[in-house]
Design a protein around this motif. Structure first.
Motif, PDB file in Angstrom:
ATOM      1  N   SER A   1       0.852  -1.184   0.000  1.00 21.75           N
ATOM      2  CA  SER A   1       0.000   0.000   0.000  1.00 21.75           C
ATOM      3  C   SER A   1       0.889   1.235   0.000  1.00 21.75           C
ATOM      4  O   SER A   1       1.696   1.441   0.909  1.00 21.75           O
ATOM      5  CB  SER A   1      -0.907  -0.004   1.238  1.00 21.75           C
ATOM      6  N   ILE A   2       0.740   2.040  -1.029  1.00 22.66           N
ATOM      7  CA  ILE A   2       1.571   3.230  -1.202  1.00 22.66           C
ATOM      8  C   ILE A   2       0.750   4.460  -0.825  1.00 22.66           C
ATOM      9  O   ILE A   2      -0.289   4.729  -1.415  1.00 22.66           O
ATOM     10  CB  ILE A   2       2.073   3.351  -2.651  1.00 22.66           C
TER      11      ILE A   2
ATOM     12  N   ASP B   1      -1.473  -1.245  -3.943  1.00 20.96           N
ATOM     13  CA  ASP B   1      -2.642  -0.507  -3.462  1.00 20.96           C
ATOM     14  C   ASP B   1      -2.249   0.963  -3.367  1.00 20.96           C
ATOM     15  O   ASP B   1      -1.194   1.289  -2.810  1.00 20.96           O
ATOM     16  CB  ASP B   1      -3.064  -1.035  -2.084  1.00 20.96           C
ATOM     17  N   ILE B   2      -3.078   1.839  -3.898  1.00 16.90           N
ATOM     18  CA  ILE B   2      -2.805   3.271  -3.844  1.00 16.90           C
ATOM     19  C   ILE B   2      -3.683   3.920  -2.779  1.00 16.90           C
ATOM     20  O   ILE B   2      -4.908   3.844  -2.829  1.00 16.90           O
ATOM     21  CB  ILE B   2      -3.049   3.940  -5.213  1.00 16.90           C
ATOM     22  N   ASP B   3      -3.032   4.552  -1.813  1.00 15.09           N
ATOM     23  CA  ASP B   3      -3.725   5.188  -0.695  1.00 15.09           C
ATOM     24  C   ASP B   3      -3.370   6.671  -0.660  1.00 15.09           C
ATOM     25  O   ASP B   3      -2.775   7.163   0.292  1.00 15.09           O
ATOM     26  CB  ASP B   3      -3.329   4.484   0.604  1.00 15.09           C
TER      27      ASP B   3
ATOM     28  N   LEU C   1      -7.239   0.404  -4.472  1.00 15.39           N
ATOM     29  CA  LEU C   1      -7.085   1.727  -3.881  1.00 15.39           C
ATOM     30  C   LEU C   1      -7.937   1.838  -2.630  1.00 15.39           C
ATOM     31  O   LEU C   1      -8.913   1.098  -2.460  1.00 15.39           O
ATOM     32  CB  LEU C   1      -7.470   2.833  -4.863  1.00 15.39           C
ATOM     33  N   ALA C   2      -7.532   2.737  -1.740  1.00 10.96           N
ATOM     34  CA  ALA C   2      -8.315   3.075  -0.555  1.00 10.96           C
ATOM     35  C   ALA C   2      -8.984   4.417  -0.797  1.00 10.96           C
ATOM     36  O   ALA C   2      -8.370   5.344  -1.338  1.00 10.96           O
ATOM     37  CB  ALA C   2      -7.418   3.145   0.675  1.00 10.96           C
TER      38      ALA C   2
ATOM     39  N   VAL D   1     -12.015  -1.802  -4.600  1.00  7.76           N
ATOM     40  CA  VAL D   1     -11.916  -0.537  -3.870  1.00  7.76           C
ATOM     41  C   VAL D   1     -12.096  -0.812  -2.380  1.00  7.76           C
ATOM     42  O   VAL D   1     -13.084  -1.425  -1.974  1.00  7.76           O
ATOM     43  CB  VAL D   1     -13.006   0.460  -4.336  1.00  7.76           C
ATOM     44  N   ASN D   2     -11.141  -0.360  -1.568  1.00 11.55           N
ATOM     45  CA  ASN D   2     -11.237  -0.470  -0.116  1.00 11.55           C
ATOM     46  C   ASN D   2     -11.826   0.823   0.441  1.00 11.55           C
ATOM     47  O   ASN D   2     -11.162   1.861   0.446  1.00 11.55           O
ATOM     48  CB  ASN D   2      -9.850  -0.694   0.495  1.00 11.55           C
TER      49      ASN D   2
END
Length: 342
Positions: free
Chosen positions: A97-98, A136-138, A178-179, A199-200
């Motif tokens: 997760s970035i 994962d893009i956060d 992504l979050a 999608v989170n």
């Protein structure tokens, strides 16, 4: 003879099915079609997750590097340690997760064609080097500087381009997720729909006492929004239910004497408070003799109801922040996994 052959075949198929669909690990049954149970595991914690109660791990965090063209990972040895859990459970997915609150340089990276392409290539490098299952893009959140990071009105469109480039680089066989904030703002979900796997929803932090921060439904203790409303907001923005993962907090939001952020393991150790239940919101909270609402949080009961909601609405699964917030018995992580997959 034909009857005997048919009966024998049925028996063989029955036992083959039983062996593949009812393998036990403690009191957990691993099924072929599990709901996603995604745990955020942090770089600064040391606990080793029990893979029997998880299908996916999001490692927190990686960041956009200082030159805007690559990925920097916090505590790389910790990430390698988590990847080794795949020896115990080969189906376990490990995702980097970035981002995270206060993690910047997204806006500058996404705005520049060269940086964007280099960053996407480095996502592929990270996946290969650490044997990961995806990215994962956060980014919290495109077009706003509320987290103390740079922003631009063009972030929304550039976010879509960034996700496109990452997908092109990592290929179709790796996960890209992504979050997102509960209200579903800041992102063009229809624009990124073909690039992402799921999608989170960060369906927590939606209020502080005297309000719940993660109540499933609206009640008199709802200050901002409810989890149900967060799910509907994402559907209204173009995300299908079978791509939505509901966020569940393993912590509570309390008044000053408890702390604005308090892990579940600490909440249940508190003395001098009364546990109450909001039957409209389907959520617990603490009260004291002088203060009606001191802390809102989730427990095994509220999680069980959320899991029922996930299954009844055809959502993909649940995620939680974070694994280390649970108690030593694993009350919450077991509630999530068993609520979705038993």
């Amino acid at each position: 003879m034909k009857y005997l052959k048919t009966t024998t075949l049925i028996i063989i198929l029955y036992f083959a099915f039983a062996c593949t669909s009812n393998k036990t690990a403690g009191n957990v049954i691993n099924r072929n079609e599990e709901k996603i149970v995604l745990a955020y595991v942090t770089s600064w914690s040391s606990i080793i997750p029990d893979p029997n109660y998880i299908t996916h791990i999001n490692y927190a965090f990686g960041h956009v590097n200082n030159t805007f063209d690559g990925v920097r990972i916090d505590n790389e040895n910790r990430l390698r340690q988590l990847v080794e859990l795949k020896i115990q459970k080969p189906s376990l997915k490990i995702i980097l997760s970035i981002g995270g609150w206060g993690s910047g340089r997204f806006s500058e990276m996404a705005a520049d064609e060269h940086f964007r392409r280099s960053f996407a290539k480095d996502c592929k490098r990270v996946i290969d080097e650490f044997a990961l299952d995806g990215i994962d893009i956060d980014w919290e959140y495109p077009t706003t500087d509320m987290a103390g990071i740079s922003s631009s009105p063009a972030d929304k469109d550039n976010f879509t381009l960034m996700m496109k480039y990452i997908r092109e680089e990592i290929g179709e066989n790796k996960l890209l997720t992504l979050a997102t904030v509960a209200n579903a703002r800041y992102i063009d979900f229809r624009g990124i729909g073909s690039y992402i796997n799921f999608v989170n929803i960060m369906s927590y932090d939606m209020g502080s006492p005297p309000f719940h921060h993660s109540g499933l439904y609206r009640s008199k203790h709802t200050g901002g929004t409810s989890v149900d409303e967060a799910v509907k907001a994402h559907v209204n923005m173009g995300v299908s239910l079978n791509k939505l993962v509901m966020g569940i907090p393993f912590y509570g939001r309390g008044k000053k004497e408890i702390g604005n952020f308090s892990n579940y393991r600490n909440i249940i150790a508190l003395n001098g408070y009364t546990t109450k239940w909001d039957d409209e919101a389907k959520a617990p909270y603490l009260s004291s003799d002088s203060v009606p609402f001191v802390c809102g949080y989730d427990d095994a009961r509220s999680i069980s109801i959320k899991c029922k909601y996930i299954k009844e609405h055809g959502m993909l699964g649940a995620m939680y922040w974070d694994y280390a917030g649970d108690d030593d018995e694993g009350t919450l992580r077991k509630a999530v996994y068993n609520g979705l997959n038993l």
